[in-house]
Design a protein around this motif. Structure first.
Motif, mmCIF file in Angstrom:
data_model
loop_
_atom_site.group_PDB
_atom_site.id
_atom_site.type_symbol
_atom_site.label_atom_id
_atom_site.label_comp_id
_atom_site.label_asym_id
_atom_site.label_seq_id
_atom_site.Cartn_x
_atom_site.Cartn_y
_atom_site.Cartn_z
ATOM 1 N N ASP A 1 -3.215 6.360 5.179
ATOM 2 C CA ASP A 1 -3.549 5.123 6.287
ATOM 3 C C ASP A 1 -4.616 5.835 7.251
ATOM 4 O O ASP A 1 -5.845 4.822 7.417
ATOM 5 N N SER B 1 2.866 4.601 9.406
ATOM 6 C CA SER B 1 4.071 4.180 10.103
ATOM 7 C C SER B 1 5.236 5.468 9.762
ATOM 8 O O SER B 1 6.435 5.694 10.327
ATOM 9 N N ASP C 1 5.643 -0.905 8.126
ATOM 10 C CA ASP C 1 4.391 -1.111 7.861
ATOM 11 C C ASP C 1 4.510 -2.785 7.998
ATOM 12 O O ASP C 1 3.828 -2.911 7.747
ATOM 13 N N ASP D 1 1.771 3.107 2.764
ATOM 14 C CA ASP D 1 2.306 3.156 3.053
ATOM 15 C C ASP D 1 3.456 2.791 3.123
ATOM 16 O O ASP D 1 5.037 3.094 3.864
ATOM 17 N N ASP E 1 0.343 -0.729 0.166
ATOM 18 C CA ASP E 1 0.212 0.133 -0.007
ATOM 19 C C ASP E 1 0.975 1.253 -0.248
ATOM 20 O O ASP E 1 1.680 0.861 -0.223
ATOM 21 N N HIS F 1 3.619 0.835 12.382
ATOM 22 C CA HIS F 1 2.325 0.521 13.932
ATOM 23 C C HIS F 1 1.307 0.565 14.102
ATOM 24 O O HIS F 1 -0.187 0.343 13.750
ATOM 25 N N HIS F 2 1.256 -1.475 13.795
ATOM 26 C CA HIS F 2 0.989 -2.783 14.192
ATOM 27 C C HIS F 2 0.910 -3.301 15.201
ATOM 28 O O HIS F 2 2.294 -2.796 15.576
HETATM 29 MG MG MG Z 1 0.588 1.510 7.697
#
Ligand code: MG
Ligand code: MG
Ligand code: MG
Length: 301
Positions: free
Chosen positions: A145, A115, A71, A13, A11, A93-94
């Motif tokens: 995002d 991210s 990511d 990001d 994606d 950021h997960h």
């Molecule tokens: Mg992301």
């Protein structure tokens, strides 16, 4: 040469963070290049065109290489030969995934919307100059995002980053830019059912089985009205081919935050009770990470 690699089904990001993280590593005196694990989507192409930046080259494998992951930190989203690479860093950021390392690593994982928000703060900490293209890439990824700040994943840190980056990117009319970006995000004209499912597909190991959840962000659900049967057929085929317990697809109208969920596979019966007239609608649902997948985990227990 360090390879900076985003997740599969890339994606915006995962592409933008990879490209800008290379600049951070170069500022540290390292040699680095960004690579990607799949074709760019239209929104990412729009962002790269506006930034005047070339796409990362295709990843052909990372065995024996030093890598940074951006990511994601899940093995299912990493290059297949990741076990033979040395992971030096993660920007994400997960929730923390299942990659492991032999040596200590730099892990920058924050609970924010993107991210690139983490990366923006890292650049500031290290006093790295942010050029116009870098600002354009990071600002756009954050807006993507967070769906123009509308997603429940969006935090003040994301908003602060965008407002700091917009002038550096030369964007005066931020609302106008968000509109353009969201039009590119929801442009699915001419894509086949399998291209749509693959566009943003994530695999999750769950109760010793594998589940996949895709998401298509739309300006209106009518965009896929004529394709529901084909999409269902593609999900069914995927379950058979890949031995999945469930293949689900979130069709998300980003203007109303309404999601229709399509689902096929052995576990589909667990979801039947939530459908009305054959349609499972999820009101107020924009985010797979914060809403769609947590709800599914609960129901699939
Ligand atoms: Mg992301
Ligand atoms: Mg991503
Ligand atoms: Mg996303």
């Amino acid at each position: 040469m360090i390879q900076v690699v985003g997740h599969k089904s890339p994606d915006s990001d995962s592409i933008c963070t990879a490209l800008v993280a290379v600049e951070l590593l170069k500022a540290r005196g390292e040699e680095a290049k960004a690579v990607r694990q799949g074709e760019l989507n239209r929104e990412t192409q729009f962002i790269l065109d506006r930034a005047g930046v070339n796409a990362p080259e295709m990843c052909t494998g990372v065995a024996g290489q030093k890598v940074w992951l951006v990511d994601y930190s899940d093995l299912t989203q990493a290059p297949d030969d990741i076990a033979e690479a040395e992971i030096l860093g993660i920007i994400d950021h997960h929730r923390l995934g299942d990659v492991t390392t032999t040596n200590p690593l730099e892990a920058w994982i924050w609970p924010v919307g993107c991210s690139c928000t983490v990366l923006f703060n890292l650049l500031q900490i290290e006093k790295v100059e942010i050029t116009r293209p870098m600002a354009m890439l990071m600002m756009s990824a954050i807006l993507s995002d967070t769906v123009g700040f509308a997603s429940p994943t969006c935090t003040d840190k994301d908003k602060d980053a965008v407002h700091a980056l917009a002038p550096l990117a030369g964007i005066e009319d931020l609302d106008g830019y968000i509109k353009e970006l969201l039009i590119a995000k929801t442009d699915i004209a001419g894509l086949s059912a399998s291209e749509l499912v693959e566009k943003d597909l994530k695999a999750y190991p769950y109760n010793d089985r594998k589940v996949v959840v895709g998401q298509i962000e739309l300006a209106t659900l009518e965009q896929v009205d004529g394709m529901i049967d084909e999409l269902q057929a593609d999900l069914t085929e995927r379950c058979e081919r890949d031995g999945l317990a469930l293949a689900a697809l979130m069709l998300t109208d980003i203007t109303t935050a309404t999601t229709r969920l399509l689902y096929q596979g052995e576990w589909a019966g667990k979801l039947e009770g939530y459908a009305k007239d054959g349609k499972l609608m999820m009101e107020n649902t924009l985010s797979r990470k914060k809403q769609g997948w947590p709800w599914l985990q609960e129901v699939l227990k």
